[in-house]
Design a protein around this motif. Sequence first.
Motif, PDB file in Angstrom:
ATOM      1  N   LEU A 210      81.068  19.919  48.833  1.00 30.90           N
ATOM      2  CA  LEU A 210      79.877  19.986  47.983  1.00 30.90           C
ATOM      3  C   LEU A 210      79.013  21.189  48.351  1.00 30.90           C
ATOM      4  CD1 LEU A 210      78.927  16.197  47.897  1.00 30.90           C
ATOM      5  CD2 LEU A 210      79.807  17.554  45.986  1.00 30.90           C
ATOM      6  N   LEU A 211      78.833  21.418  49.655  1.00 28.38           N
ATOM      7  CA  LEU A 211      78.024  22.551  50.105  1.00 28.38           C
ATOM      8  C   LEU A 211      78.660  23.880  49.705  1.00 28.38           C
ATOM      9  CD1 LEU A 211      75.518  23.346  51.767  1.00 28.38           C
ATOM     10  CD2 LEU A 211      76.964  23.352  53.801  1.00 28.38           C
ATOM     11  N   GLY A 212      79.970  24.003  49.944  1.00 35.08           N
ATOM     12  CA  GLY A 212      80.658  25.241  49.586  1.00 35.08           C
ATOM     13  C   GLY A 212      80.690  25.483  48.088  1.00 35.08           C
ATOM     14  N   SER A 213      80.898  24.423  47.308  1.00 34.65           N
ATOM     15  CA  SER A 213      80.927  24.565  45.850  1.00 34.65           C
ATOM     16  C   SER A 213      79.577  25.010  45.319  1.00 34.65           C
ATOM     17  CB  SER A 213      81.332  23.235  45.211  1.00 34.65           C
ATOM     18  OG  SER A 213      82.622  22.838  45.618  1.00 34.65           O
ATOM     19  N   GLY A 214      78.501  24.407  45.848  1.00 36.54           N
ATOM     20  CA  GLY A 214      77.167  24.802  45.412  1.00 36.54           C
ATOM     21  C   GLY A 214      76.879  26.253  45.721  1.00 36.54           C
ATOM     22  N   LEU A 215      77.215  26.688  46.944  1.00 35.41           N
ATOM     23  CA  LEU A 215      76.994  28.085  47.330  1.00 35.41           C
ATOM     24  C   LEU A 215      77.844  29.019  46.482  1.00 35.41           C
ATOM     25  CD1 LEU A 215      75.557  29.967  49.314  1.00 35.41           C
ATOM     26  CD2 LEU A 215      77.492  29.681  50.881  1.00 35.41           C
ATOM     27  N   PHE A 216      79.083  28.632  46.211  1.00 39.65           N
ATOM     28  CA  PHE A 216      79.981  29.448  45.399  1.00 39.65           C
ATOM     29  C   PHE A 216      79.423  29.603  43.975  1.00 39.65           C
ATOM     30  CE2 PHE A 216      83.890  30.427  43.047  1.00 39.65           C
ATOM     31  CZ  PHE A 216      84.523  31.310  43.913  1.00 39.65           C
ATOM     32  N   GLY A 217      78.887  28.511  43.422  1.00 35.74           N
ATOM     33  CA  GLY A 217      78.319  28.572  42.081  1.00 35.74           C
ATOM     34  C   GLY A 217      77.096  29.461  42.017  1.00 35.74           C
ATOM     35  N   LEU A 218      76.183  29.335  42.987  1.00 40.74           N
ATOM     36  CA  LEU A 218      74.976  30.168  43.003  1.00 40.74           C
ATOM     37  C   LEU A 218      75.331  31.643  43.187  1.00 40.74           C
ATOM     38  CD1 LEU A 218      72.614  27.934  45.184  1.00 40.74           C
ATOM     39  CD2 LEU A 218      72.425  28.378  42.724  1.00 40.74           C
ATOM     40  N   ALA A 219      76.293  31.916  44.073  1.00 42.43           N
ATOM     41  CA  ALA A 219      76.713  33.304  44.291  1.00 42.43           C
ATOM     42  C   ALA A 219      77.387  33.877  43.042  1.00 42.43           C
ATOM     43  CB  ALA A 219      77.658  33.379  45.489  1.00 42.43           C
ATOM     44  N   SER A 220      78.093  33.030  42.289  1.00 46.11           N
ATOM     45  CA  SER A 220      78.723  33.474  41.045  1.00 46.11           C
ATOM     46  C   SER A 220      77.663  33.908  40.029  1.00 46.11           C
ATOM     47  CB  SER A 220      79.583  32.356  40.453  1.00 46.11           C
ATOM     48  OG  SER A 220      80.658  32.036  41.300  1.00 46.11           O
ATOM     49  N   LEU A 221      76.580  33.139  39.942  1.00 52.61           N
ATOM     50  CA  LEU A 221      75.474  33.518  39.053  1.00 52.61           C
ATOM     51  C   LEU A 221      74.852  34.837  39.497  1.00 52.61           C
ATOM     52  CD1 LEU A 221      73.609  30.125  38.442  1.00 52.61           C
ATOM     53  CD2 LEU A 221      74.742  31.533  36.719  1.00 52.61           C
TER      54      LEU A 221
END
Length: 495
Positions: A75-86
Amino acid sequence: MFRQWLALVIIVLVYIPVAIDATVLHVAAPTLSMTLGASGNELLWIIDIYSLVMAGMVLPMGALGDRIGFKRLLLLGSGLFGLASLAAAFAPDAGWLIAARAVLAIGAAMIVPATLAGIRTLFIDARHRNIALGVWAAVGSGGAAFGPLIGGMLLEHFYWGSVFLINVPIVLLVMALSARFVPQQPGRRDQPLNLSHAIMLIVAILLLVYSAKTAMKGLVAPWVIGGAFVTGALLLTMFVRIQLRAAKPMIDMRLFSHRIILSGVVMAMTAMIALVGFELLMAQELQFVHGFTPFEAGKFMLPLMVASGFSGPIAGVLVARLGLRTVATSGMALSALSFLGLSMLDFSTQQWQAWGLMVLLGFSAASALLASTAAIMAAAPKEKAAAAGAIETMAYELGAGLGIAVFGLLLSRSFSASIILPEGLTGDIAARASSSIGEAVKAAQTLTPTLAEATINAARTAFTFSHSVALSSAGMMLLLLAVGMWFSLAKAGKP
C-alpha cells in the motif's frame, strides 16, 4: 483458494506498471528532447535514474516489508508510485522529471519485494507457489519487453505525460482491492532496515556514472569529474567494508568470492546492458533519422520484444540439456554477432534482415539472462538463497541503468567527433548541434530553411555512423566477454 488467486491478481496488477516504466520512455526520448528541451545528458538521466535508484533501494525495502508486513509495504509503495507518476506526468522541465523518476524508483523498490513476499506468504503449496511465481516473472519480463510499444501507442494519440498517467488508475484500483482482499501479515520489529547503507550505495553509483558521463562530454572541469569519481569510489569502498563487517549485511559480499556467482552477476548485467541500451539507440535512430513515429518505432522493435519476452521456456530447456557454460557463452556470442550484423544495416531498406537479427539478439540475450539466474542460484548455498536472489535483482537493475549510460556515452562521443556541420553556424549553435541529434534538431529550428536542412542531414549522417560504432563496439566487447565466460564457467555443469 479463490481468495489466494484473487490476491495474486491484485498484487501482480501493480507490478505491471513497475515493469513497463523501466523501458516505456525509450521511444519517448525524441519527444522529451523537443518538448522539455532536455539535453542529451539530461535525457540519459531521465531514463536510467529509475533503474539505478531501484537497484540500491530494493534490498532495504525488502527489509522494511519484513518489518511492517508486505500488505502495508504494498500500500505504501503503490501510493508513492502513484503520486510520483502524477509528478512525472506534469513535469515542467527535465530536472523535475529526473527527480520524479527517482521517487518512482523508490515506490517500485517497495512494490517488487512486497509482491514476492505476498506470493511466498499466500501460497503454502509448492506447486501453486511455482505457478504464481511463473505468472509474476512473465508479467515482469513481458512488461519490460513491451514497454516501448506501449509508450509508442500512447505518444501516438496523447501527450508524453500519458505514459505516467496510466499508472494512476491502476494504483488506485490496487490500493482499494488490497485493502479489502489482501490478508494482513505480521511484521518483525527486530528486522534492521540498512537505509543508510542503501543511500551510500546509490550515491556511490550515481557519482561514478556522473563522472563517466561528464568525462565523455568534456564540458565540465577535470577537477569536478575527478572529485566525483574519487568520492564515488571511496563511498563504494566504504559500503563494501561495512557489508563485510556487518552481522546482518544488506548484501552478503562474500558470495562474490564464488567465481560462478560472480560470473552470473556479470552475465546478468551484460545481458541487460545489451537489451536496454540497444532499445534506446534504436528508438532514437528510427525516429530522428528515418522519420518513424513513436508507435511505428515500437512496432519495428516488436521482434526483439517478442523474442526476449517469450524465450524463457526454450532457454530453460537448453540450460537443462546443454549446461550453463554452453548456453551462457553461446548467448553472449550470438548477441555479439547480432550487434555486429545490425551495425552494418540500413533500417530503411533492410528491414527483414534487421528483424531477423533482432530476434536472434532478443533470444540470445534473454538466454544469457536465464543462464545467469541458474548459475547464481545453483552455486549459492541453500541458506543464502535469498541473499543470492537479492544480488541477482540488483544486477538486473544495475544492468538496465548502465545499459543506457554505456550506450549513451558511446553514441554521444562518436556523434560529437564525427558530425560535419555546414558553414555559417555561430559558435553557440554549432556547439549545441554537435552534442546530440536532439540538440541538432532543436538548433535547426532557429536557422534558415537551407541551413536547417543541411544541419539536420549532417546530424542524421553522424548519428547513423555513431549508432554503427556503438553497436560494433558493444559486439566486440561481448565477444571478449563470451570467451571469458567460457573459461570462468569451466566447472559449472548442468543445474
